[in-house]
Design a protein around this motif. Structure first.
Motif, PDB file in Angstrom:
ATOM      1  N   GLU A   1       2.169  11.921  -1.548  1.00  0.00           N
ATOM      2  CA  GLU A   1       1.711  12.425  -0.244  1.00  0.00           C
ATOM      3  C   GLU A   1       1.158  11.275   0.585  1.00  0.00           C
ATOM      4  O   GLU A   1       0.800  10.221   0.053  1.00  0.00           O
ATOM      5  N   LYS A   2       1.083  11.519   1.885  1.00  0.00           N
ATOM      6  CA  LYS A   2       0.607  10.466   2.780  1.00  0.00           C
ATOM      7  C   LYS A   2      -0.898  10.279   2.613  1.00  0.00           C
ATOM      8  O   LYS A   2      -1.644  11.254   2.714  1.00  0.00           O
ATOM      9  N   LEU A   3      -1.315   9.041   2.410  1.00  0.00           N
ATOM     10  CA  LEU A   3      -2.748   8.752   2.309  1.00  0.00           C
ATOM     11  C   LEU A   3      -3.252   8.077   3.598  1.00  0.00           C
ATOM     12  O   LEU A   3      -4.416   7.727   3.696  1.00  0.00           O
ATOM     13  N   PHE A   4      -2.352   7.831   4.529  1.00  0.00           N
ATOM     14  CA  PHE A   4      -2.671   7.263   5.839  1.00  0.00           C
ATOM     15  C   PHE A   4      -3.428   5.929   5.713  1.00  0.00           C
ATOM     16  O   PHE A   4      -4.554   5.787   6.182  1.00  0.00           O
ATOM     17  N   LEU A   5      -2.792   4.986   5.090  1.00  0.00           N
ATOM     18  CA  LEU A   5      -3.426   3.688   4.863  1.00  0.00           C
ATOM     19  C   LEU A   5      -2.962   2.627   5.859  1.00  0.00           C
ATOM     20  O   LEU A   5      -3.424   1.502   5.819  1.00  0.00           O
ATOM     21  N   LYS A   6      -2.008   3.002   6.746  1.00  0.00           N
ATOM     22  CA  LYS A   6      -1.445   1.977   7.622  1.00  0.00           C
ATOM     23  C   LYS A   6      -1.508   2.323   9.099  1.00  0.00           C
ATOM     24  O   LYS A   6      -0.721   1.803   9.891  1.00  0.00           O
TER      25      LYS A   6
ATOM     26  N   ARG B   1       1.729   3.369  11.802  1.00  0.00           N
ATOM     27  CA  ARG B   1       2.974   3.368  11.042  1.00  0.00           C
ATOM     28  C   ARG B   1       3.130   4.654  10.211  1.00  0.00           C
ATOM     29  O   ARG B   1       4.245   5.133   9.993  1.00  0.00           O
ATOM     30  N   CYS B   2       2.003   5.198   9.781  1.00  0.00           N
ATOM     31  CA  CYS B   2       2.036   6.409   8.944  1.00  0.00           C
ATOM     32  C   CYS B   2       2.632   7.595   9.701  1.00  0.00           C
ATOM     33  O   CYS B   2       3.128   8.532   9.091  1.00  0.00           O
ATOM     34  N   MET B   3       2.538   7.558  11.026  1.00  0.00           N
ATOM     35  CA  MET B   3       3.065   8.675  11.836  1.00  0.00           C
ATOM     36  C   MET B   3       4.504   8.425  12.268  1.00  0.00           C
ATOM     37  O   MET B   3       5.107   9.254  12.927  1.00  0.00           O
TER      38      MET B   3
ATOM     39  N   VAL C   1       0.812  -1.223   0.000  1.00  0.00           N
ATOM     40  CA  VAL C   1       0.000   0.000   0.000  1.00  0.00           C
ATOM     41  C   VAL C   1       0.846   1.276   0.000  1.00  0.00           C
ATOM     42  O   VAL C   1       0.420   2.308  -0.516  1.00  0.00           O
ATOM     43  N   CYS C   2       2.054   1.204   0.578  1.00  0.00           N
ATOM     44  CA  CYS C   2       2.883   2.426   0.637  1.00  0.00           C
ATOM     45  C   CYS C   2       3.239   2.914  -0.766  1.00  0.00           C
ATOM     46  O   CYS C   2       3.484   4.105  -0.966  1.00  0.00           O
ATOM     47  N   LYS C   3       3.232   2.002  -1.721  1.00  0.00           N
ATOM     48  CA  LYS C   3       3.502   2.416  -3.102  1.00  0.00           C
ATOM     49  C   LYS C   3       2.471   3.431  -3.566  1.00  0.00           C
ATOM     50  O   LYS C   3       2.754   4.293  -4.392  1.00  0.00           O
ATOM     51  N   GLN C   4       1.257   3.292  -3.052  1.00  0.00           N
ATOM     52  CA  GLN C   4       0.192   4.201  -3.481  1.00  0.00           C
ATOM     53  C   GLN C   4       0.479   5.628  -3.011  1.00  0.00           C
ATOM     54  O   GLN C   4       0.279   6.580  -3.753  1.00  0.00           O
ATOM     55  N   CYS C   5       0.966   5.752  -1.772  1.00  0.00           N
ATOM     56  CA  CYS C   5       1.319   7.094  -1.274  1.00  0.00           C
ATOM     57  C   CYS C   5       2.499   7.630  -2.073  1.00  0.00           C
ATOM     58  O   CYS C   5       2.533   8.816  -2.416  1.00  0.00           O
ATOM     59  N   ARG C   6       3.460   6.765  -2.342  1.00  0.00           N
ATOM     60  CA  ARG C   6       4.649   7.229  -3.070  1.00  0.00           C
ATOM     61  C   ARG C   6       4.261   7.668  -4.476  1.00  0.00           C
ATOM     62  O   ARG C   6       4.808   8.622  -5.006  1.00  0.00           O
TER      63      ARG C   6
ATOM     64  N   LYS D   1       8.985   4.912  10.141  1.00  0.00           N
ATOM     65  CA  LYS D   1       8.945   3.740   9.249  1.00  0.00           C
ATOM     66  C   LYS D   1       8.066   3.987   8.026  1.00  0.00           C
ATOM     67  O   LYS D   1       7.985   3.137   7.141  1.00  0.00           O
ATOM     68  N   CYS D   2       7.386   5.107   7.990  1.00  0.00           N
ATOM     69  CA  CYS D   2       6.506   5.427   6.865  1.00  0.00           C
ATOM     70  C   CYS D   2       7.260   5.284   5.547  1.00  0.00           C
ATOM     71  O   CYS D   2       8.360   5.829   5.379  1.00  0.00           O
ATOM     72  N   GLY D   3       6.666   4.538   4.619  1.00  0.00           N
ATOM     73  CA  GLY D   3       7.307   4.269   3.335  1.00  0.00           C
ATOM     74  C   GLY D   3       7.651   5.528   2.556  1.00  0.00           C
ATOM     75  O   GLY D   3       8.696   5.614   1.908  1.00  0.00           O
ATOM     76  N   LEU D   4       6.803   6.532   2.674  1.00  0.00           N
ATOM     77  CA  LEU D   4       7.034   7.768   1.911  1.00  0.00           C
ATOM     78  C   LEU D   4       8.189   8.564   2.510  1.00  0.00           C
ATOM     79  O   LEU D   4       8.936   9.228   1.794  1.00  0.00           O
ATOM     80  N   GLU D   5       8.340   8.472   3.819  1.00  0.00           N
ATOM     81  CA  GLU D   5       9.454   9.199   4.445  1.00  0.00           C
ATOM     82  C   GLU D   5      10.777   8.514   4.140  1.00  0.00           C
ATOM     83  O   GLU D   5      11.803   9.166   3.967  1.00  0.00           O
TER      84      GLU D   5
END
Ligand code: SF4
Length: 212
Positions: A17-22, A25-27, A8-13, A30-34
Motif C-alpha cells: 500500500e502507499k505510504l506516501f514517502l515521496k 510523486r505518490c499521487m 523508498v518505493c520498495k517499502q510501499c511495495r 510515476k508512483c512505484g507501487l502503481e
C-alpha cells in the motif's frame, strides 16, 4: 544518525500500500507501487499469485514494519519508543503512536512545511527549523504542548519553502496543531490523541509483536 538509505518505493511495495514517502510523486502515475504492484525482489512478481494465509506472527511483523516505515524510524529506536510507551500511563499502543506523531519531523510534515515525512526529516536535519525560537536539527525531538515550531527566518526565502508557502492553503492541519501561514510557524495546542492520527496502523498487533 542512522536512516534507511535504499529505494523508498520498495517499502510501499513490500507493505502492498502507499505510504506516501515521496510527496507529489505518490499521487502521480510515476508512483512505484502503481508501476510495479507486487513485492520487491527476485520472486516478488510470482509471490503475488501465492495465496497463503498469513500467520499471526506475519501480521504482527508487517504492522510493526509499516509503522517504522511510515515514520522513518529504524528498529533500535522503534524498540526504545515501545519501551517508553510501556512505561507511560495509558494504552501502550496509543502511547507509541502519539510519540511517533509528536516527533519534530512528523509535526513539520503535518504543518505542511514539507511534502513528505522523509523530506521533513531532511528539512530538520539541514537546520531549517526552530522550536521556541531556537534551532533544533534533531528529527526525533518530541514536541510538547505550548511549543512553537517554525521554519527559520533565513530559510523562508529559499525556493523550497517559497513553493511550500504557496501550497499551504491546500494543506489542512490536524486539530492539535494551529498554523500561521504568514510566518510559517505552528503552535502545538495539545498532544495528539489516537483519533487524531489518521495513519491506518494496527497498534495492537505491534504490542503483540513485542510481547511475544
Ligand atoms: Fe510509495 Fe510514494 Fe513511492 Fe508510490 S511514489 S511507491 S506512494 S513512496
Amino acid at each position: 544518525m542512522a536512516r534507511y538509505k535504499d529505494a523508498v518505493c520498495k517499502q510501499c511495495r513490500r507493505e502492498g500500500e502507499k505510504l506516501f514517502l515521496k510527496g507529489e510523486r505518490c499521487m502521480s502515475p510515476k508512483c512505484g507501487l502503481e508501476r510495479r504492484p507486487y513485492p520487491p525482489g527476485l520472486h516478488g512478481k510470482q509471490s503475488q499469485f501465492r495465496r497463503r494465509k498469513k500467520s499471526d506472527y506475519a501480521l504482527q511483523l508487517r504492522a510493526k514494519q509499516k509503522a517504522k516505515r511510515v515514520y522513518g524510524v529504524l528498529e533500535r529506536q522503534f524498540r526504545r519508543y515501545f519501551q517508553e510507551a510501556e512505561r507511560r500511563r495509558g494504552l501502550t499502543g496509543s502511547n507509541l503512536l502519539i510519540m511517533l506523531e509528536s516527533r519534530l519531523d512528523s509535526v513539520i510534515y503535518r504543518l505542511g512545511f514539507a511534502a513528505s515525512r522523509p523530506q521533513a526529516r531532511q528539512v530538520v536535519r539541514h537546520g531549517h527549523v526552530e522550536v521556541n525560537g531556537r534551532k533544533v536539527d534533531i528529527p526525533s525531538y518530541l514536541v510538547q504542548p505550548g511549543d512553537v515550531v517554525a521554519v527559520r527566518p533565513n530559510s523562508r526565502p529559499k525556493p523550497l519553502f517559497r513553493e511550500m508557502a504557496l501550497d499551504l492553503e491546500h494543506r489542512s492541519v490536524p486539530d492539535w496543531l494551529s498554523r500561521d501561514d504568514q510566518s510559517m510557524s505552528g503552535h502545538i495546542l495539545a498532544l495528539p490523541t489516537r483519533e487524531d492520527i489518521d495513519v491506518t496502523l494496527d497498534e495492537q498487533l505491534i504490542v503483540e509483536y513485542y510481547s511475544r
